[in-house]
Design a protein around this motif. Structure first.
Motif, PDB file in Angstrom:
ATOM      1  N   ARG A 116       0.827  -1.196   0.000  1.00 25.48           N
ATOM      2  CA  ARG A 116       0.000   0.000   0.000  1.00 25.48           C
ATOM      3  C   ARG A 116       0.861   1.245   0.000  1.00 25.48           C
ATOM      4  NH1 ARG A 116      -3.194  -3.030   3.762  1.00 25.48           N
ATOM      5  NH2 ARG A 116      -2.165  -1.905   5.466  1.00 25.48           N
ATOM      6  N   GLN A 117       1.968   1.157   0.785  1.00 21.03           N
ATOM      7  CA  GLN A 117       2.873   2.316   0.838  1.00 21.03           C
ATOM      8  C   GLN A 117       3.504   2.543  -0.537  1.00 21.03           C
ATOM      9  OE1 GLN A 117       3.010   3.980   3.738  1.00 21.03           O
ATOM     10  NE2 GLN A 117       4.340   5.589   2.995  1.00 21.03           N
ATOM     11  N   LEU A 118       3.797   1.436  -1.224  1.00 22.00           N
ATOM     12  CA  LEU A 118       4.406   1.563  -2.553  1.00 22.00           C
ATOM     13  C   LEU A 118       3.410   2.196  -3.536  1.00 22.00           C
ATOM     14  CD1 LEU A 118       6.777   1.034  -4.473  1.00 22.00           C
ATOM     15  CD2 LEU A 118       5.825  -1.275  -4.836  1.00 22.00           C
ATOM     16  N   LYS A 119       2.158   1.835  -3.493  1.00 23.26           N
ATOM     17  CA  LYS A 119       1.135   2.415  -4.374  1.00 23.26           C
ATOM     18  C   LYS A 119       0.946   3.910  -4.072  1.00 23.26           C
ATOM     19  CE  LYS A 119      -1.501  -1.799  -5.183  1.00 23.26           C
ATOM     20  NZ  LYS A 119      -2.807  -2.482  -4.980  1.00 23.26           N
ATOM     21  N   SER A 122       6.118   9.923   0.763  1.00 21.79           N
ATOM     22  CA  SER A 122       7.492  10.261   0.412  1.00 21.79           C
ATOM     23  C   SER A 122       8.332   8.978   0.334  1.00 21.79           C
ATOM     24  CB  SER A 122       8.087  11.210   1.449  1.00 21.79           C
ATOM     25  OG  SER A 122       8.144  10.590   2.709  1.00 21.79           O
ATOM     26  N   LEU A 123       9.478   9.152  -0.261  1.00 24.80           N
ATOM     27  CA  LEU A 123      10.402   8.009  -0.379  1.00 24.80           C
ATOM     28  C   LEU A 123      10.874   7.545   0.985  1.00 24.80           C
ATOM     29  CD1 LEU A 123      12.024   6.134  -2.172  1.00 24.80           C
ATOM     30  CD2 LEU A 123      13.800   7.916  -2.321  1.00 24.80           C
ATOM     31  N   THR A 124      10.964   8.461   1.919  1.00 24.75           N
ATOM     32  CA  THR A 124      11.416   8.117   3.279  1.00 24.75           C
ATOM     33  C   THR A 124      10.421   7.179   3.932  1.00 24.75           C
ATOM     34  OG1 THR A 124      12.522  10.246   3.464  1.00 24.75           O
ATOM     35  CG2 THR A 124      12.081   9.045   5.519  1.00 24.75           C
ATOM     36  N   ASP A 125       9.125   7.532   3.778  1.00 26.10           N
ATOM     37  CA  ASP A 125       8.112   6.650   4.359  1.00 26.10           C
ATOM     38  C   ASP A 125       8.146   5.260   3.721  1.00 26.10           C
ATOM     39  OD1 ASP A 125       7.305   8.683   6.026  1.00 26.10           O
ATOM     40  OD2 ASP A 125       5.726   9.375   4.636  1.00 26.10           O
ATOM     41  N   LEU A 126       8.399   5.248   2.396  1.00 27.46           N
ATOM     42  CA  LEU A 126       8.450   3.953   1.706  1.00 27.46           C
ATOM     43  C   LEU A 126       9.634   3.125   2.198  1.00 27.46           C
ATOM     44  CD1 LEU A 126       7.392   2.052  -0.485  1.00 27.46           C
ATOM     45  CD2 LEU A 126       8.838   3.306  -2.124  1.00 27.46           C
ATOM     46  N   GLU A 127      10.756   3.755   2.355  1.00 22.37           N
ATOM     47  CA  GLU A 127      11.939   3.021   2.813  1.00 22.37           C
ATOM     48  C   GLU A 127      11.759   2.548   4.261  1.00 22.37           C
ATOM     49  OE1 GLU A 127      15.098   5.714   2.171  1.00 22.37           O
ATOM     50  OE2 GLU A 127      15.303   5.223   0.018  1.00 22.37           O
ATOM     51  N   SER A 128      11.094   3.377   5.087  1.00 24.12           N
ATOM     52  CA  SER A 128      10.829   2.988   6.470  1.00 24.12           C
ATOM     53  C   SER A 128       9.922   1.756   6.518  1.00 24.12           C
ATOM     54  CB  SER A 128      10.187   4.164   7.215  1.00 24.12           C
ATOM     55  OG  SER A 128       9.833   3.778   8.525  1.00 24.12           O
TER      56      SER A 128
END
Length: 451
Positions: A191-194, A202-208
């Motif tokens: 879901r975060q990736l979508k 943000s990319l930070t949230d995705l990496e987290s």
């Protein structure tokens, strides 16, 4: 010339001068003889009607009524060599008196210390038997200890298995929890990736979120490894149980094998011990057999083996003893056709050899020098020459038998039956008929048949 006149010329003639008349006169001794003959015939005719006691005649000898009181031969139990005589013929001996001493002639019994040495062997065998019995007890205790240790070991492993089952369940639950966490983290990351692709995150949230997914994956792998390790330990415990059982069963089997072998040796030793005890007892009894002893009180009649140094075999007769007990009887032998007329209790008149007697078999009350007896035993089979033996004991109601009677003396006997006239007895004897059965015996036979 006819003698028709009543006048007699004999008185007128001188007879002494007429030889013819003298010759025709009947002699005086002829008249006497005629009278005697008539008297004897009359007496014989009267005697024909006199009662006659029928009897059965038998011949035999004096013996003892009880077999134990008859002359007997003393025999030796073992073979040996005569060393000495302790009695002489005619001597009175008591029961247990030594008659003869013999020595050993078999080489296996020559050793003078044979008895104590056999005793030593017997004691050694008893000690060996005791040691084997102790070994059996020790092996039984060892088997019991091994079985107890096996039980404790299996109980210990069983507890470990229960602990491992609980741990296995706990690890499996933790592994399932981590799988769920990993699935949740994977969905959150997707879901975060979508959202990131839509520009909402943000990319930070995705990496987290990706980092959390990796952490969840690592935890799931760790829990899986822990779960598999626990499962492996459970399998190891099963193998350990089999190993423990195999180890202890091997030890128990070996101990039981040793126990069986020891028991077998113990039984063999008990058999050997019993055999040695038997041999020892036989040796002690054999030692007593060197002294041949009198079986009962009596008189030494005859020594059957006399020589000092002479060897004798087992069962050889060495001396004849006449027991001192006096229960004299007479054994008579009667014909087969007469034995059926006899019965126990019948009266008998006996004449002993060496005692003068005047016997009237038909008139026992007129007999002189005979003795009374009573039939006690009648044999069921013939003894000799088709005759049957009867045993006669003294009649207690008659005069006692001579005290100096010797066993083996000859005797004649008359068994008394019915009373009949003399003419009937002569007629029976001429025709060879058997005597009549007594009335009392006949009635008893009839009563026995009716019963």
């Amino acid at each position: 010339m006819l003698n028709v006149s009543k006048n007699r010329m004999y008185s007128q003639a001188e007879e002494h001068r007429l030889q013819t008349l003298k010759t025709l006169v009947t002699p005086q001794y002829g008249k006497i003889l005629a009278k005697w003959l008539v008297g004897i015939l009359a007496l014989l005719f009267l005697i024909m009607f006199v009662p006659w006691q029928q009897n059965i005649k038998g011949y035999g000898r004096v013996t003892a009524f009880h077999p134990s009181n008859r002359p007997q031969n003393v025999q030796t139990t073992i073979a040996g060599r005569i060393e000495s005589w302790r009695v002489r013929e005619g001597q009175y001996v008591h029961e247990g008196d030594t008659l003869m001493v013999i020595s050993e002639i078999k080489d296996k019994f020559f050793d003078p210390e044979l008895l104590p040495r056999t005793k030593q062997q017997l004691e050694a065998k008893e000690n060996s038997l005791g040691a084997k019995a102790n070994k059996v007890i020790a092996l039984e205790k060892q088997i019991a200890a091994l079985k107890s240790a096996l039980s404790l070991k299996l109980e210990q492993v069983k507890i470990k298995q229960q602990q491992m089952v609980l741990k296995f369940e706990s690890d499996s639950i933790e592994y399932e929890v981590e799988q769920i966490n990993y699935d949740v983290a994977q969905k959150q990351f997707d879901r975060q990736l979508k959202l990131y692709e839509q520009g909402l995150k943000s990319l930070t949230d995705l990496e987290s979120r990706k980092l959390k997914l990796q952490e969840s994956s690592a935890k799931m792998v760790a829990k899986e490894n822990k779960f598999l390790a626990t499962k492996n330990e459970m399998l190891s415990l099963k193998v350990e149980v089999n190993a423990i059982q195999a180890e202890y069963l091997d030890k128990i089997s070996k101990a039981e094998s040793d126990l069986g072998a020891t028991r077998s040796d113990l039984f063999e030793s008990e058999g050997s011990l019993a055999k040695m005890e038997n041999e020892y007892a036989n040796l002690r009894i054999r030692k007593d057999q060197y002294f041949i002893k009198a079986p009962q009180d009596g008189y030494i009649v005859k020594a059957l083996i006399a020589g000092i140094g002479e060897t004798i075999k087992e069962g050889s007769s060495v001396v004849t003893i006449l027991p001192a007990s006096s229960d004299l009887a007479v054994e008579l032998y009667v014909k087969a056709m007469d034995v059926s007329l006899l019965r126990a209790g019948a009266k008998v008149r006996i004449q002993f050899d060496g005692w003068p007697a005047l016997q009237f078999s038909g008139w026992p009350e007129a007999s002189i020098g005979t003795f009374g007896g009573v039939v006690e035993v009648i044999d069921y089979v013939d003894s000799q020459g088709g005759k049957y033996r009867i045993l006669v004991k003294p009649d207690p109601n008659d005069q006692p038998w001579p005290s100096i009677l010797r066993i083996g003396s000859g005797a004649n006997g008359w068994a008394m039956l019915d009373e009949v006239p003399v003419w009937y007895e002569l007629w029976r004897q001429f025709n060879g008929f058997p005597p009549q059965m007594p009335v009392s015996a006949t009635s008893s036979v009839k009563e026995g048949g009716k019963k």
